[in-house]
Scaffold this motif. Sequence first.
Motif, mmCIF file in Angstrom:
data_model
loop_
_atom_site.group_PDB
_atom_site.id
_atom_site.type_symbol
_atom_site.label_atom_id
_atom_site.label_comp_id
_atom_site.label_asym_id
_atom_site.label_seq_id
_atom_site.Cartn_x
_atom_site.Cartn_y
_atom_site.Cartn_z
ATOM 1 N N THR A 141 1.021 -1.148 0.075
ATOM 2 C CA THR A 141 0.445 0.051 0.202
ATOM 3 C C THR A 141 0.891 1.195 0.279
ATOM 4 N N ARG A 142 0.168 2.389 -0.479
ATOM 5 C CA ARG A 142 0.999 3.542 0.244
ATOM 6 C C ARG A 142 0.283 4.525 -0.088
ATOM 7 N N PRO A 143 0.368 5.872 0.378
ATOM 8 C CA PRO A 143 -0.471 6.698 1.062
ATOM 9 C C PRO A 143 -1.093 7.127 -0.349
ATOM 10 N N SER A 144 -2.597 7.540 -0.336
ATOM 11 C CA SER A 144 -2.317 9.005 -1.710
ATOM 12 C C SER A 144 -3.237 10.112 -1.182
ATOM 13 N N SER A 145 -3.380 10.340 0.144
ATOM 14 C CA SER A 145 -4.042 11.951 0.560
ATOM 15 C C SER A 145 -3.879 12.105 1.840
ATOM 16 N N VAL A 146 -3.557 13.559 2.186
ATOM 17 C CA VAL A 146 -3.516 13.684 3.510
ATOM 18 C C VAL A 146 -4.301 14.863 3.762
ATOM 19 N N GLY A 147 -4.921 14.364 4.627
ATOM 20 C CA GLY A 147 -6.399 15.893 4.337
ATOM 21 C C GLY A 147 -7.236 15.833 4.089
ATOM 22 N N ASP A 148 -7.463 14.555 2.970
ATOM 23 C CA ASP A 148 -8.796 14.491 2.944
ATOM 24 C C ASP A 148 -10.155 14.265 3.289
ATOM 25 N N GLY A 149 -11.563 13.747 2.563
ATOM 26 C CA GLY A 149 -11.699 13.104 3.267
ATOM 27 C C GLY A 149 -12.174 11.987 3.502
ATOM 28 N N ILE A 150 -11.836 10.751 4.158
ATOM 29 C CA ILE A 150 -12.196 9.322 4.115
ATOM 30 C C ILE A 150 -13.322 8.601 4.068
ATOM 31 N N ASP A 151 -13.731 7.338 3.971
ATOM 32 C CA ASP A 151 -14.109 6.969 4.161
ATOM 33 C C ASP A 151 -14.749 5.248 5.135
ATOM 34 N N ILE A 152 -14.519 5.046 6.040
ATOM 35 C CA ILE A 152 -14.729 4.270 6.864
ATOM 36 C C ILE A 152 -16.004 3.665 7.045
ATOM 37 N N GLU A 153 -15.418 1.906 7.121
ATOM 38 C CA GLU A 153 -16.452 0.990 6.759
ATOM 39 C C GLU A 153 -17.277 1.208 7.788
ATOM 40 N N GLY A 154 -18.950 1.306 8.209
ATOM 41 C CA GLY A 154 -19.942 2.013 9.517
ATOM 42 C C GLY A 154 -20.155 -0.006 9.748
ATOM 43 N N PRO A 155 -20.884 0.638 10.812
ATOM 44 C CA PRO A 155 -21.747 -1.151 11.591
ATOM 45 C C PRO A 155 -22.564 -2.065 10.687
ATOM 46 N N SER A 156 -23.512 -1.475 9.606
ATOM 47 C CA SER A 156 -24.444 -1.867 9.310
ATOM 48 C C SER A 156 -24.002 -2.189 7.532
ATOM 49 N N GLU A 157 -24.504 -3.472 7.049
ATOM 50 C CA GLU A 157 -24.047 -3.344 5.374
ATOM 51 C C GLU A 157 -24.358 -2.446 4.407
ATOM 52 N N ASN A 158 -23.376 -2.019 3.529
ATOM 53 C CA ASN A 158 -23.402 -0.550 2.801
ATOM 54 C C ASN A 158 -23.257 0.971 3.657
ATOM 55 N N THR A 159 -23.002 0.836 5.058
ATOM 56 C CA THR A 159 -22.668 2.308 5.554
ATOM 57 C C THR A 159 -21.364 2.317 5.678
ATOM 58 N N PHE A 160 -20.942 3.943 5.555
ATOM 59 C CA PHE A 160 -19.977 4.447 6.279
ATOM 60 C C PHE A 160 -19.739 5.274 6.839
#
Length: 220
Positions: A141-160
């Motif tokens: 892996t490699r970093p592609s951005s710092v400071g931009d919005g990111i999505d983290i997997e949420g607690p239910s299917e297809n939620t972030f």
Amino acid sequence: MAEHVLAGLSTCEISDALIKLGVTHGGYMPGLNRLSPSRDSEDVLSGPALTVQMVPSSDPNAPKLDQHFVDLAQKDTIMVIAAPLHLKNAVWGGLMTAGAQARGVLGVVISGRCRDLTEHRAAGFPVFARGLSTLGQSTFTRPSSVGDGIDIEGPSENTFVRVETGDWIVGDINGVVCVSQDLIEAVGAVARKGKAADERCMKELLEGAGVRATLKKWRQ
């Protein structure tokens, strides 16, 4: 400041407040558990997010940084890293902790894996992650951005859970939650009301009151 508004509130109390305010995932980022300074530490990690997006090293289209992502760290922030979940390598190691600590970073939250656990613990550096790996970052892996919005997997299917730089992160023995900047004041108020209600419930339950009646009395 957010640190005062949310001080003394657990991640559970914050999640309950977010749900009452209509945030259906409660800000909860599942599977991110405290690995350092110890799994059972009761310390609370709390501070503004500085986001990092990781991508597969083979990705030809994602932007490339001209600096190491830790060199872009900011004092008194929590680095929040989103890594591709299908890759099982670490994206954080002991050298990253050394560099982050030198820059005044409060801790790191990783939607992914870390390694060199003994080094993080020896440094007393807070690390929350999905797990461990023996594999280093750069091959996979490699970093592609710092400071931009990111999505983290949420607690239910297809939620972030969307995390923007500056959103407030709280991590404790129960897990990690994110509070968007525009909801911090409201979350603090609702969570403190809920905390007071739960304290009343606990008192009455310990005195022998019925659970159903007590919850109906104080939590509705």
